[in-house]
Design an enzyme around this catalytic site. Structure first.
Site, mmCIF file in Angstrom:
data_model
loop_
_atom_site.group_PDB
_atom_site.id
_atom_site.type_symbol
_atom_site.label_atom_id
_atom_site.label_comp_id
_atom_site.label_asym_id
_atom_site.label_seq_id
_atom_site.Cartn_x
_atom_site.Cartn_y
_atom_site.Cartn_z
ATOM 1 N N VAL A 114 11.463 3.409 -10.523
ATOM 2 C CA VAL A 114 10.998 4.748 -10.909
ATOM 3 C C VAL A 114 11.688 5.753 -9.997
ATOM 4 O O VAL A 114 11.801 5.540 -8.785
ATOM 5 C CB VAL A 114 9.464 4.863 -10.772
ATOM 6 C CG1 VAL A 114 8.993 6.261 -11.144
ATOM 7 C CG2 VAL A 114 8.793 3.834 -11.657
ATOM 8 N N GLY A 160 0.798 -1.215 0.000
ATOM 9 C CA GLY A 160 0.000 0.000 0.000
ATOM 10 C C GLY A 160 0.834 1.270 0.000
ATOM 11 O O GLY A 160 2.017 1.249 -0.305
ATOM 12 N N HIS A 213 4.706 1.919 -7.828
ATOM 13 C CA HIS A 213 3.661 0.891 -7.904
ATOM 14 C C HIS A 213 2.846 1.056 -9.195
ATOM 15 O O HIS A 213 2.468 0.076 -9.830
ATOM 16 C CB HIS A 213 2.704 1.007 -6.722
ATOM 17 C CG HIS A 213 3.349 0.798 -5.396
ATOM 18 N ND1 HIS A 213 3.509 1.803 -4.474
ATOM 19 C CD2 HIS A 213 3.892 -0.309 -4.824
ATOM 20 C CE1 HIS A 213 4.087 1.333 -3.395
ATOM 21 N NE2 HIS A 213 4.358 0.064 -3.579
ATOM 22 N N GLY A 257 9.191 -4.515 -8.484
ATOM 23 C CA GLY A 257 10.111 -3.428 -8.813
ATOM 24 C C GLY A 257 11.545 -3.845 -8.525
ATOM 25 O O GLY A 257 11.817 -4.557 -7.546
ATOM 26 N N GLU A 293 4.230 6.300 -7.618
ATOM 27 C CA GLU A 293 4.445 6.068 -9.055
ATOM 28 C C GLU A 293 5.200 4.775 -9.349
ATOM 29 O O GLU A 293 5.061 4.200 -10.420
ATOM 30 C CB GLU A 293 5.205 7.251 -9.660
ATOM 31 C CG GLU A 293 4.302 8.448 -9.855
ATOM 32 C CD GLU A 293 5.106 9.706 -10.095
ATOM 33 O OE1 GLU A 293 5.982 9.693 -10.977
ATOM 34 O OE2 GLU A 293 4.866 10.696 -9.371
ATOM 35 N N LEU A 331 0.466 3.669 -2.126
ATOM 36 C CA LEU A 331 0.895 3.497 -3.514
ATOM 37 C C LEU A 331 1.473 4.784 -4.103
ATOM 38 O O LEU A 331 0.931 5.869 -3.908
ATOM 39 C CB LEU A 331 -0.298 3.025 -4.354
ATOM 40 C CG LEU A 331 -0.945 1.724 -3.853
ATOM 41 C CD1 LEU A 331 -2.185 1.390 -4.682
ATOM 42 C CD2 LEU A 331 0.048 0.567 -3.885
ATOM 43 N N LYS A 358 13.842 -1.953 -7.500
ATOM 44 C CA LYS A 358 14.459 -1.252 -6.369
ATOM 45 C C LYS A 358 14.768 -2.268 -5.271
ATOM 46 O O LYS A 358 15.786 -2.194 -4.613
ATOM 47 C CB LYS A 358 13.562 -0.148 -5.830
ATOM 48 C CG LYS A 358 14.271 0.654 -4.743
ATOM 49 C CD LYS A 358 13.516 1.887 -4.362
ATOM 50 C CE LYS A 358 12.449 1.593 -3.340
ATOM 51 N NZ LYS A 358 12.977 1.102 -2.042
ATOM 52 N N ASP A 359 13.863 -3.219 -5.102
ATOM 53 C CA ASP A 359 14.109 -4.303 -4.145
ATOM 54 C C ASP A 359 14.678 -5.493 -4.910
ATOM 55 O O ASP A 359 14.040 -6.548 -5.032
ATOM 56 C CB ASP A 359 12.810 -4.687 -3.443
ATOM 57 C CG ASP A 359 12.299 -3.560 -2.568
ATOM 58 O OD1 ASP A 359 13.125 -2.956 -1.857
ATOM 59 O OD2 ASP A 359 11.096 -3.266 -2.611
ATOM 60 N N SER A 386 8.005 4.465 -0.490
ATOM 61 C CA SER A 386 7.022 4.914 0.507
ATOM 62 C C SER A 386 7.734 5.539 1.692
ATOM 63 O O SER A 386 7.170 6.356 2.417
ATOM 64 C CB SER A 386 6.179 3.735 0.997
ATOM 65 O OG SER A 386 5.607 3.077 -0.090
HETATM 66 O O1 PAF Z 1 7.763 -5.201 -1.888
HETATM 67 C C1 PAF Z 1 6.815 -5.192 -1.086
HETATM 68 O O2 PAF Z 1 6.048 -4.243 -0.991
HETATM 69 C C2 PAF Z 1 6.591 -6.403 -0.188
HETATM 70 O O3 PAF Z 1 7.790 -6.965 0.221
HETATM 71 C C3 PAF Z 1 5.683 -7.472 -0.848
HETATM 72 C C4 PAF Z 1 6.297 -8.037 -2.110
HETATM 73 C C5 PAF Z 1 4.320 -6.859 -1.171
HETATM 74 C C6 PAF Z 1 5.472 -8.627 0.123
HETATM 75 O O4 PAF Z 1 4.869 -8.205 1.304
#
Ligand code: PAF
Length: 289
Positions: free
Chosen positions: A176, A31, A37, A147, A35, A33, A149-150, A186
């Site tokens: 982004v 959540g 996302h 994404g 850009e 959210l 980024k992770d 976030s």
């Molecule tokens: O990247 C995230 O926001 C979280 O790690 C995910 C993939 C939604 C799992 O909770």
């Protein structure tokens, strides 16, 4: 847009969609959210008949001293963002239903987690793969969007999907960025104004490291030291790590002669920011699209 909050309803509905031959694209989120996302949603919309976005702040992936309670939440805003992106289903499960007290199974990961964020966030990725296993079973996607980024998360989910034979294609989506290069997150809302200005050091440091490779440097230790030096000269944020590893295996390299990730994490007063670039032995970005 349909909003589903019950696990049973979600699984039944996904099952019906599957039976009627629809392809399902899935965007899991926590959540708040932004850009970043939205770019996942847009990609999912172009490739699938139906797009499901989940919003679930997953307690299992937060350590005892992390920001689960403080993690930013704004359901009303998230619903508007999902509507704007023509999302078909917004799935918002409740913690009590996702994690009833009588659980007996825990998941463990043996590779790709003892480096980068996994080193300091013990148990984090076990929490991520647990929730994703559940969400994948509930939403039955053919494609799932993450994404870059992770990037460590993407590597771990890639191992999950391969090791446990989930019939899901993972789609990596380019980070982004704000105009000055800061990766959207976030957690950026926690930065003070001066910290926000200085936080561009992460991306600039990564670009500096990538350019060293572009101009022929192959020694990972030299590159890491130079990037650390650069970041320290640009910000008072405290470096958690700068690492250069093979990607997606996330193992140390003696020299840069394959696809690698150069990744950084920096602590600010109320936020820990991460960023990375993934490139080949010539410094050319590889997964970005
Ligand atoms: O990247 C995230 O926001 C979280 O790690 C995910 C993939 C939604 C799992 O909770």
């Amino acid at each position: 847009m349909k909003i589903i909050r019950s696990i049973r309803e979600m699984q039944q509905y996904a099952n019906e969609l599957k039976m009627s031959g629809k392809s399902i694209g899935f965007v899991p989120t926590m959540g708040f959210l932004h850009e970043g996302h939205e770019s996942l949603m847009k990609r999912a919309k172009t490739n699938n008949d139906i797009v499901i976005v989940s919003i679930f702040v997953n307690p299992l992936q937060f350590g005892p001293n992390e920001d689960f309670d403080r993690y930013p939440r704004d359901e009303e805003h998230d619903i508007l963002v999902a509507q704007k992106n023509n999302i078909d289903i917004l799935f918002i499960p409740q913690v009590e239903e996702m994690y009833p007290n009588d659980r007996s199974i825990t998941m463990d990961i043996t590779k790709r987690t003892d480096v980068l964020c996994g080193r300091s966030r013990v148990g984090h990725f076990a929490g991520v793969i647990t929730v994703l296993t559940k969400l994948f079973h509930l939403t039955l996607p053919s494609q799932a969007y993450f994404g870059l980024k992770d990037a460590q998360q993407f590597a771990v989910v890639d191992a999950l999907v391969n090791d446990l034979n989930f019939p899901i294609e993972l789609v990596p989506v380019t980070t982004v960025r704000e105009q000055d290069g800061l990766a959207k997150s976030s957690r950026n809302v926690y930065l003070s104004e001066p910290e926000r200005q200085e936080a561009t050091a992460l991306y600039q440091g990564l670009q500096f490291g990538r350019q060293l490779v572009e101009t022929g440097t192959r020694d990972p230790d030299y590159i890491v030291n130079e990037v650390e030096r650069f970041i320290n000269s640009q910000t008072r944020g405290k470096i958690d790590y700068v690492e250069l590893l093979s990607y997606p295996d996330l193992t140390p390299v003696d020299e840069v002669n394959e696809q690698v990730i150069l990744a950084v994490a920096v602590f600010y007063e109320h936020a820990r920011l991460i960023d990375n670039l993934i490139f080949d032995q010539n410094g050319k970005l590889t997964l970005d699209r």
